[in-house]
Design a protein around this motif. Structure first.
Motif, PDB file in Angstrom:
ATOM      1  N   LEU A  27       3.078   0.364 -11.038  1.00  0.00           N
ATOM      2  CA  LEU A  27       2.444   0.619  -9.741  1.00  0.00           C
ATOM      3  C   LEU A  27       0.967   0.228  -9.736  1.00  0.00           C
ATOM      4  O   LEU A  27       0.256   0.509  -8.777  1.00  0.00           O
ATOM      5  N   THR A  71       6.086   2.981  -3.436  1.00  0.00           N
ATOM      6  CA  THR A  71       5.882   1.653  -4.011  1.00  0.00           C
ATOM      7  C   THR A  71       5.906   0.616  -2.893  1.00  0.00           C
ATOM      8  O   THR A  71       6.204   0.939  -1.742  1.00  0.00           O
ATOM      9  N   CYS A  80      10.248   0.929 -12.109  1.00  0.00           N
ATOM     10  CA  CYS A  80       9.685   2.211 -12.549  1.00  0.00           C
ATOM     11  C   CYS A  80      10.789   3.146 -13.046  1.00  0.00           C
ATOM     12  O   CYS A  80      10.642   3.811 -14.074  1.00  0.00           O
TER      13      CYS A  80
END
Length: 127
Positions: A27, A71, A80
């Protein structure tokens, strides 16, 4: 009003640091503050903290508490989530479309090594 940051307790700061390095790195978040008993992640300032609590028991699965991280894409949700599972986290909801109060979204859930529940999500743009 805006939320400035969130914090989660972890039993092993080094292990959890490695875990969140991998997950949050997707991220664009890095360690901005790195202290012996806490690590703060963010892009410009610490937004997500982990705090050492060496004597803590694993978080109960039914606490009802979780942290949701938005996101930019479905690919980032999946990346992730996969990093979390590869790093010792547990599946709490595979990536996929989910209904919400006002719309549907693409999301996934995992728990970290201490049982803290994290959601990753993105709102797909209409085509």
């Amino acid at each position: 009003m805006a939320i400035d940051h969130v914090s989660v307790a972890v039993s092993d700061i080094a292990k959890s640091g490695q875990f969140y390095d991998a997950v949050l790195g997707h991220l664009g978040m890095t360690r901005i503050a790195d202290r012996p008993t806490m690590i703060g992640y963010g892009k410009k300032f610490p937004e997500f903290w982990i705090n050492a609590r060496p004597e803590m028991a694993p978080v109960a699965a039914d606490t009802g508490c979780h942290i949701a991280l938005r996101t930019r894409s479905e690919e980032l949700v999946t990346a992730c989530y996969e990093a979390a599972l590869a790093g010792g986290g547990a599946d709490a909801g595979k990536p996929g479309m989910r209904p919400a109060a006002l719309t549907t979204y693409f999301g996934a859930f995992f728990t970290d090594p201490d049982g803290n529940k994290v959601e990753l999500l993105t709102f797909p743009q209409p085509v």
